[in-house]
Design an enzyme around this catalytic site. Structure first.
Site, mmCIF file in Angstrom:
data_model
loop_
_atom_site.group_PDB
_atom_site.id
_atom_site.type_symbol
_atom_site.label_atom_id
_atom_site.label_comp_id
_atom_site.label_asym_id
_atom_site.label_seq_id
_atom_site.Cartn_x
_atom_site.Cartn_y
_atom_site.Cartn_z
ATOM 1 N N GLU A 39 -18.552 -36.631 -12.452
ATOM 2 C CA GLU A 39 -18.159 -37.527 -11.349
ATOM 3 C C GLU A 39 -19.331 -38.311 -10.759
ATOM 4 O O GLU A 39 -19.122 -39.315 -10.095
ATOM 5 C CB GLU A 39 -17.441 -36.736 -10.238
ATOM 6 N N ASN A 40 -20.582 -37.840 -10.986
ATOM 7 C CA ASN A 40 -21.755 -38.543 -10.454
ATOM 8 C C ASN A 40 -22.659 -39.091 -11.552
ATOM 9 O O ASN A 40 -23.822 -39.432 -11.308
ATOM 10 C CB ASN A 40 -22.605 -37.605 -9.584
ATOM 11 N N ASN A 67 -14.053 -36.140 -6.444
ATOM 12 C CA ASN A 67 -13.768 -37.137 -5.411
ATOM 13 C C ASN A 67 -14.447 -38.480 -5.670
ATOM 14 O O ASN A 67 -14.049 -39.490 -5.109
ATOM 15 C CB ASN A 67 -14.178 -36.598 -4.033
ATOM 16 N N HIS A 68 -15.490 -38.505 -6.534
ATOM 17 C CA HIS A 68 -16.161 -39.774 -6.841
ATOM 18 C C HIS A 68 -15.526 -40.509 -8.019
ATOM 19 O O HIS A 68 -16.101 -41.479 -8.519
ATOM 20 C CB HIS A 68 -17.646 -39.549 -7.110
ATOM 21 N N HIS A 175 -18.703 -29.602 -7.218
ATOM 22 C CA HIS A 175 -18.770 -30.481 -6.042
ATOM 23 C C HIS A 175 -19.907 -30.182 -5.079
ATOM 24 O O HIS A 175 -20.496 -31.104 -4.533
ATOM 25 C CB HIS A 175 -17.451 -30.510 -5.256
ATOM 26 N N HIS A 177 -22.846 -28.891 -5.690
ATOM 27 C CA HIS A 177 -24.138 -29.154 -6.338
ATOM 28 C C HIS A 177 -25.157 -28.021 -6.181
ATOM 29 O O HIS A 177 -26.327 -28.204 -6.505
ATOM 30 C CB HIS A 177 -24.763 -30.471 -5.850
#
Ligand SMILES: [Fe+2]
Ligand SMILES: [Fe+2]
Length: 260
Positions: A39-40, A67-68, A175, A177
């Site tokens: 996602e990142n 969520n990203h 999420h 991290h």
């Protein structure tokens, strides 16, 4: 079968860490299937087609999101045509992409379900009741199922882990991290960890330049996030699963760091 699941890959340093550590880890642990949360992966925000292809070339077979997921708008144009890429299943009906999928690799078949938590995150559909529905869909294909629960609150992750104990092979959290020290087998054969951690710059605040975040706490002013440089890290878990019963018999959290 042995599964390697890699925690949130953050930006270019995250992709550098994959280049540096993935092949040696796959060899060291004799890995059958590799999955990562991406996602990142594109500049810390979302995923582009180019970056997804780079990750597949490096040896990752399947990507989950969080969520990203929509941060790079172009994902809306390719997520529907990539069967190796999923986003949380509990987004409202009509959102592009799929929330679960099946990996066929090295003679193995593993179902993957991506879910998002609802505490300090967008108010999506209930991941608990949804999980049962989506797991039942995947069970028609394979008894080996891994859930990536992308969530903030440790309580929400722990509760879903126990709720799905015996229903899935593994539930791994993403999420936050930061890798948690609670990798374990639950009572009915589900491998569990609250958070797998982050793959990217080691000396950072969750991947972002530490000075920016410190200053944000000091001033409460908005600031543009920049991905940190410096030493790299990979955070992951290795999960051993009996492919017939779908039960896990081992989970181990791993971390590797570069010197510079
Ligand atoms: Fe993340
Ligand atoms: Fe996230």
């Amino acid at each position: 079968m042995r599964v390697l699941f890699i925690g949130d890959i953050v930006g270019k340093p995250g992709r550098e860490a994959i280049k540096r550590f993935l092949k040696p880890l796959q060899k060291e642990f004799d890995v059958d299937v590799t999955i990562a949360n991406a996602e990142n992966a594109a500049a810390g925000k979302g995923l582009t087609k180019e970056v997804s292809e780079e990750l597949y070339r490096q040896g990752i077979q399947f990507l989950t999101m969080g969520n990203h997921v929509w941060d790079q708008r172009e994902i809306m144009n390719f997520i529907d045509s990539d069967p190796k890429l999923i986003r949380p299943a509990n987004y409202p009906v009509g959102a592009p992409g799929q929330g679960y999928g099946v990996i066929r690799a090295n003679g193995f078949k593993i179902g993957v379900l991506n879910l998002s938590g609802r505490i300090f995150l967008p108010p999506l559909e209930d991941p608990f009741s949804g999980a049962i529905r989506w797991i039942n869909q995947l069970k028609q294909e394979t008894s080996v199922i891994l859930v990536d629960f992308h969530a903030e609150a440790t309580s929400e992750k722990s509760a879903l882990g126990w709720f799905l104990d015996g229903k899935v092979s593994a539930l791994v959290g993403t999420h936050t991290h930061i890798q948690t020290a609670d990798a374990r087998l639950l009572h009915q054969g589900t491998a569990y960890i609250t958070d797998v951690g982050m793959t990217g710059p080691k000396d950072s605040v969750l991947g972002v330049k530490k000075e920016i975040i410190i200053n944000r706490f000091l001033t409460q002013l908005p600031a543009k996030f920049e991905i940190a440089g410096g030493p790299l890290q990979i955070n992951a878990v290795i999960i051993d699963i009996d492919e017939k019963s779908g039960k896990a018999h081992k989970i181990e959290a791993i971390q590797r760091f570069s010197e510079d």
